[in-house]
Design an enzyme around this catalytic site. Structure first.
Site, PDB file in Angstrom:
ATOM      1  N   TRP A 135     -12.411  13.627  10.273  1.00  0.00           N
ATOM      2  CA  TRP A 135     -12.662  12.349   9.592  1.00  0.00           C
ATOM      3  C   TRP A 135     -12.166  11.277  10.556  1.00  0.00           C
ATOM      4  O   TRP A 135     -10.970  11.171  10.819  1.00  0.00           O
ATOM      5  CB  TRP A 135     -11.883  12.321   8.273  1.00  0.00           C
ATOM      6  CG  TRP A 135     -12.230  11.168   7.382  1.00  0.00           C
ATOM      7  CD1 TRP A 135     -13.230  11.107   6.464  1.00  0.00           C
ATOM      8  CD2 TRP A 135     -11.549   9.911   7.312  1.00  0.00           C
ATOM      9  NE1 TRP A 135     -13.228   9.887   5.831  1.00  0.00           N
ATOM     10  CE2 TRP A 135     -12.203   9.136   6.338  1.00  0.00           C
ATOM     11  CE3 TRP A 135     -10.460   9.350   7.981  1.00  0.00           C
ATOM     12  CZ2 TRP A 135     -11.803   7.845   6.009  1.00  0.00           C
ATOM     13  CZ3 TRP A 135     -10.066   8.061   7.653  1.00  0.00           C
ATOM     14  CH2 TRP A 135     -10.740   7.327   6.671  1.00  0.00           C
ATOM     15  N   ASN A 146      -4.905  17.500  12.765  1.00  0.00           N
ATOM     16  CA  ASN A 146      -5.047  16.699  11.549  1.00  0.00           C
ATOM     17  C   ASN A 146      -3.888  15.707  11.558  1.00  0.00           C
ATOM     18  O   ASN A 146      -2.748  16.105  11.770  1.00  0.00           O
ATOM     19  CB  ASN A 146      -4.968  17.634  10.330  1.00  0.00           C
ATOM     20  CG  ASN A 146      -5.001  16.887   9.015  1.00  0.00           C
ATOM     21  OD1 ASN A 146      -5.324  15.707   8.976  1.00  0.00           O
ATOM     22  ND2 ASN A 146      -4.674  17.574   7.944  1.00  0.00           N
ATOM     23  N   GLY A 147      -4.175  14.416  11.343  1.00  0.00           N
ATOM     24  CA  GLY A 147      -3.097  13.422  11.329  1.00  0.00           C
ATOM     25  C   GLY A 147      -3.277  12.418  12.451  1.00  0.00           C
ATOM     26  O   GLY A 147      -4.365  12.294  13.019  1.00  0.00           O
ATOM     27  N   LYS A 167     -15.588   5.702 -10.189  1.00  0.00           N
ATOM     28  CA  LYS A 167     -16.448   6.886 -10.063  1.00  0.00           C
ATOM     29  C   LYS A 167     -17.844   6.456  -9.605  1.00  0.00           C
ATOM     30  O   LYS A 167     -18.436   7.069  -8.727  1.00  0.00           O
ATOM     31  CB  LYS A 167     -16.602   7.631 -11.396  1.00  0.00           C
ATOM     32  CG  LYS A 167     -15.484   8.506 -11.863  1.00  0.00           C
ATOM     33  CD  LYS A 167     -15.177   9.713 -11.032  1.00  0.00           C
ATOM     34  CE  LYS A 167     -14.250   9.383  -9.909  1.00  0.00           C
ATOM     35  NZ  LYS A 167     -12.870   9.635 -10.053  1.00  0.00           N
ATOM     36  N   HIS A 203     -12.634 -15.094 -17.530  1.00  0.00           N
ATOM     37  CA  HIS A 203     -11.872 -15.686 -16.428  1.00  0.00           C
ATOM     38  C   HIS A 203     -12.508 -15.385 -15.073  1.00  0.00           C
ATOM     39  O   HIS A 203     -11.815 -15.297 -14.068  1.00  0.00           O
ATOM     40  CB  HIS A 203     -10.426 -15.177 -16.474  1.00  0.00           C
ATOM     41  CG  HIS A 203      -9.734 -15.527 -17.744  1.00  0.00           C
ATOM     42  ND1 HIS A 203      -9.410 -16.820 -18.097  1.00  0.00           N
ATOM     43  CD2 HIS A 203      -9.349 -14.756 -18.791  1.00  0.00           C
ATOM     44  CE1 HIS A 203      -8.841 -16.825 -19.288  1.00  0.00           C
ATOM     45  NE2 HIS A 203      -8.795 -15.584 -19.724  1.00  0.00           N
ATOM     46  N   LYS A 242     -10.952  13.553   0.399  1.00  0.00           N
ATOM     47  CA  LYS A 242     -10.292  14.052  -0.811  1.00  0.00           C
ATOM     48  C   LYS A 242      -8.781  13.880  -0.708  1.00  0.00           C
ATOM     49  O   LYS A 242      -8.117  13.527  -1.670  1.00  0.00           O
ATOM     50  CB  LYS A 242     -10.637  15.534  -0.963  1.00  0.00           C
ATOM     51  CG  LYS A 242     -10.053  16.190  -2.177  1.00  0.00           C
ATOM     52  CD  LYS A 242     -10.885  15.859  -3.377  1.00  0.00           C
ATOM     53  CE  LYS A 242     -10.274  16.352  -4.665  1.00  0.00           C
ATOM     54  NZ  LYS A 242     -10.795  15.572  -5.794  1.00  0.00           N
TER      55      LYS A 242
HETATM   56  C1  G6P Z   1      -8.529   9.844  -2.446  1.00  0.00           C
HETATM   57  C2  G6P Z   1      -9.476  10.660  -3.309  1.00  0.00           C
HETATM   58  C3  G6P Z   1      -9.328  10.235  -4.776  1.00  0.00           C
HETATM   59  C4  G6P Z   1      -7.871  10.352  -5.221  1.00  0.00           C
HETATM   60  C5  G6P Z   1      -6.929   9.583  -4.266  1.00  0.00           C
HETATM   61  C6  G6P Z   1      -5.473   9.914  -4.554  1.00  0.00           C
HETATM   62  O1  G6P Z   1      -8.917   8.519  -2.432  1.00  0.00           O
HETATM   63  O2  G6P Z   1     -10.804  10.479  -2.899  1.00  0.00           O
HETATM   64  O3  G6P Z   1     -10.130  11.078  -5.585  1.00  0.00           O
HETATM   65  O4  G6P Z   1      -7.746   9.835  -6.505  1.00  0.00           O
HETATM   66  O5  G6P Z   1      -7.180   9.955  -2.918  1.00  0.00           O
HETATM   67  O6  G6P Z   1      -5.270  11.269  -4.280  1.00  0.00           O
HETATM   68  P1  G6P Z   1      -4.118  12.148  -4.854  1.00  0.00           P
HETATM   69  O7  G6P Z   1      -4.339  13.513  -4.265  1.00  0.00           O
HETATM   70  O8  G6P Z   1      -2.832  11.528  -4.381  1.00  0.00           O
HETATM   71  O9  G6P Z   1      -4.240  12.150  -6.333  1.00  0.00           O
END
Ligand code: G6P
Length: 615
Positions: A74, A98-99, A486, A505, A610
């Site tokens: 990513w 990763n990171g 969503k 408002h 995610k």
């Molecule tokens: C990302 C995901 C969301 C999630 C958020 C927080 O933005 O796409 O679906 O709500 O992270 O993630 P967590 O694992 O801390 O609930």
């Protein structure tokens, strides 16, 4: 975000690596690659875009090898193209990461001065050159990696292959998760046990700063070292994640499967907390004196933050305790004033979100008491918190959170009743009836899901919309926010959630024929006022979708003149206590079917991840 897999096997690993990467796709990515060691050479294939592109490349240019690493990237440093895709390699080593390496710029300059040539814009490539440099100075692979780690600043997980040591894979973590999978004649390492779930359930979670050497010879063994370089043993566990729990079954998308799993996972989550015989809510291993608390701060990101907003209504009403809800990414920039008698609740599905973790570190530095609510009990947030509550949602693969959110709400609802009872705020009769409301919820949700076809039809009128407004009042207000989130996440339609009282408002200026408005209007203590807002929207020509119950629907039909502008969806009438959980289902279904009609990538929406492991 980025996903890592490493495999040491007695078989060819190319197809295994791809299979593992497929199960990491949910994390969100924009390029992918694999590397193996064979015949004392590193073989590498990388491709921008989805895994299908990498698979197509491998069809023409397959690679051999019984040891390999793979990665879904990513993009952070550098565009999402093939040059920046992992693995990065020199002639001697290949690395997946990763990171973020925070000091990569200075390291790169130093390495360039020494004559190292860089091929990508990534921060990762400095790791390759540092290890290579140490190998050239005569260090063995383990020493070269250990020395490199002392040069790096940041949060990361790595998996590394060596041309001249074709039996060895080294992996390490510092701030990003890494788990080992163990099987006879095979070893795995990954960012998530999901990646190797069909192959083994025997796992070992690496601790912060751990390094592991996986060796093919003799006999597929591994040696773990802690952050100080000493050999350590870590407990072996049995992962609950099976091949079946990460399959899509008969559903077209993980998101739809996860929406439909909600009656079961909510029931499982409730059963883990409630003794059905005496109606008592028990929080295993959570020893907090609720009577001494004067405040709760809830800290989270994204959908989990919205779960916190709902909890504020519950805790204040039923437990009589003041609640602040904070966005984790801002928390540490505010110099928060923490009362010694307050409790922080951190909500995170993954338990790995970097901003929530950073908030946790700040709280721990201040010796503040932290309760974590997570779906992954082995996660970093769960390990660092003083107390842990778990949702039993099972693995959530769709990027847009659904069943994890409603499971969080189930735990928070139980918690509010538990605290309310212990503080003597809630009357016993009320407590019993609210517990019964929770018990009835899975059945109610099943009922809503049986009518999912209704949402397919409703979705048709949204596909041409460019903007959409969600309104809620009282405890359904956070669900308006979640509904809008969503929709924007998976359909790419711009959507905003508003407290219905805020309509005048500002957002009312946007309302015209082209902007559909979704109103959450159950027949509760806030209904009459919401009905007025509904009239205001109708008067301005908007198309309205009203999520409501029978009694409220009748009132709407009686009082609103232009009913032709309104679509009404009738949901079961429920106690306002459980409204936020029930009303989440229709907003999830609506977003799903709109996105389906728009043909977007529902499970892996563009640019989203995610598990957000970088700031
Ligand atoms: C990302 C995901 C969301 C999630 C958020 C927080 O933005 O796409 O679906 O709500 O992270 O993630 P967590 O694992 O801390 O609930």
């Amino acid at each position: 975000m980025c996903g890592i897999i490493g495999i040491v096997s007695d078989k060819q690993v190319e197809s295994y690596l791809i299979d593992g990467l497929k199960r990491l796709e949910y994390r969100g990515y924009d390029s992918a690659g694999i590397a193996t060691v064979n015949d004392h050479q590193i073989h590498r294939r990388r491709s921008a875009g989805k895994l299908g592109n990498l698979q197509a490349l491998l069809q023409h240019e397959p690679i051999q090898g019984q040891i390999g690493i793979g990665h879904t990237r990513w993009a952070t440093h550098g565009a999402a193209n093939t040059e920046n895709a992992h693995p990065h390699s020199s002639r001697e080593v290949a690395v997946v990461h990763n990171g973020i390496i925070e000091n990569f710029f200075d390291l790169k300059k130093q390495l360039q001065k020494k004559g190292h040539k860089f091929e990508s814009d990534t921060d990762t490539e400095v790791i390759v050159h540092l290890i290579t440099d140490y190998l050239h100075q005569g260090d063995q692979p383990l020493k070269a990696v250990q020395k490199t780690l002392t040069d790096l600043h940041g949060a990361f997980a790595l998996a590394i292959l060596f041309k001249d040591d074709p039996n060895t894979l080294i992996a390490t973590r510092q701030g990003s998760p890494l788990v080992l999978g163990i099987k006879e004649n095979e070893l795995f390492v990954s960012s998530d046990a999901v990646a190797f779930a069909p192959w083994t359930q025997q796992v070992c979670y690496l601790e912060e700063g751990d390094l592991v050497v996986l060796s093919k010879e003799p006999k597929f063994n591994y040696v773990l070292y802690d952050r100080t370089g000493h050999k350590v043993e870590r407990p072996l566990r049995r992962s609950q994640i099976t091949g079946e729990s990460v399959s899509k079954a008969e559903y077209s998308h993980y998101m739809l499967k996860e929406i439909f799993e909600q009656p079961t996972v909510l029931s499982d989550t409730l059963q883990s907390l409630l003794n059905f015989e005496n109606q008592m809510i028990t929080l295993k291993d959570v020893n907090i004196d609720w009577n001494t608390l004067d405040r709760i701060q809830i800290i989270a990101c994204g959908t989990s933050y919205y779960a916190g907003l709902v909890a504020k209504y519950w805790f204040e009403k039923w437990a009589g305790i003041a609640v602040d809800v904070e966005i984790a990414s801002e928390f540490r920039y505010r110099n928060p004033v923490l009362s010694p008698n307050s409790l922080s609740i951190l909500i995170s599905q993954s338990g790995e979100t970097i901003d929530t973790l950073a908030a946790l570190s700040l709280l721990k530095e201040n010796e503040h008491q932290v309760l974590a609510l997570v779906n992954v009990p082995e996660s970093s947030i769960a390990r660092k918190a003083d107390h842990v509550l778990q949702t039993l949602a099972g693995p959530e693969i769709g990027v847009a959170s659904t069943k994890a959110f409603t499971s969080q709400l189930m735990v928070l609802a139980c918690l509010s009743l538990k605290i309310g009872r212990e503080r003597g705020v809630i009357k016993p009769d009320t407590y019993d009836s609210l517990v019964q409301a929770l018990v009835s919820l899975p059945g109610m949700i099943s009922h809503v899901l049986q009518n999912s076809e209704d949402y397919q039809k409703l979705a048709l009128s949204f596909t041409t919309a460019r903007n959409c407004l969600y309104l809620g009042r009282g405890i359904t207000y956070p669900i308006a926010l979640e509904g809008a989130l969503k929709l924007k996440e998976i359909s790419y339609i711009h959507a905003e959630g508003y407290a219905a009282g805020e309509l005048k408002h500002g957002p009312i200026a946007l309302i015209d024929l082209t902007m559909p408005v979704v109103v959450l209007a159950p027949y509760d203590e806030w209904f009459e006022k919401t009905l007025s807002n509904l009239q205001e929207v109708i008067a301005r020509g908007a198309q309205l979708l009203c999520l409501t119950d029978q009694k409220a629907a009748e009132k709407i039909k009686q009082q609103v003149k232009s009913v032709c502008q309104i679509e009404i969806v009738v949901l079961p009438f429920v106690d306002s206590f459980i409204e936020p959980i029930l009303y989440t289902i229709p907003v999830q279904l609506l977003a799903y079917y709109i996105a389906l009609l728009k043909g977007t990538d529902i499970d892996q929406p563009r640019n989203l991840a995610k598990s957000v492991t970088v700031e």
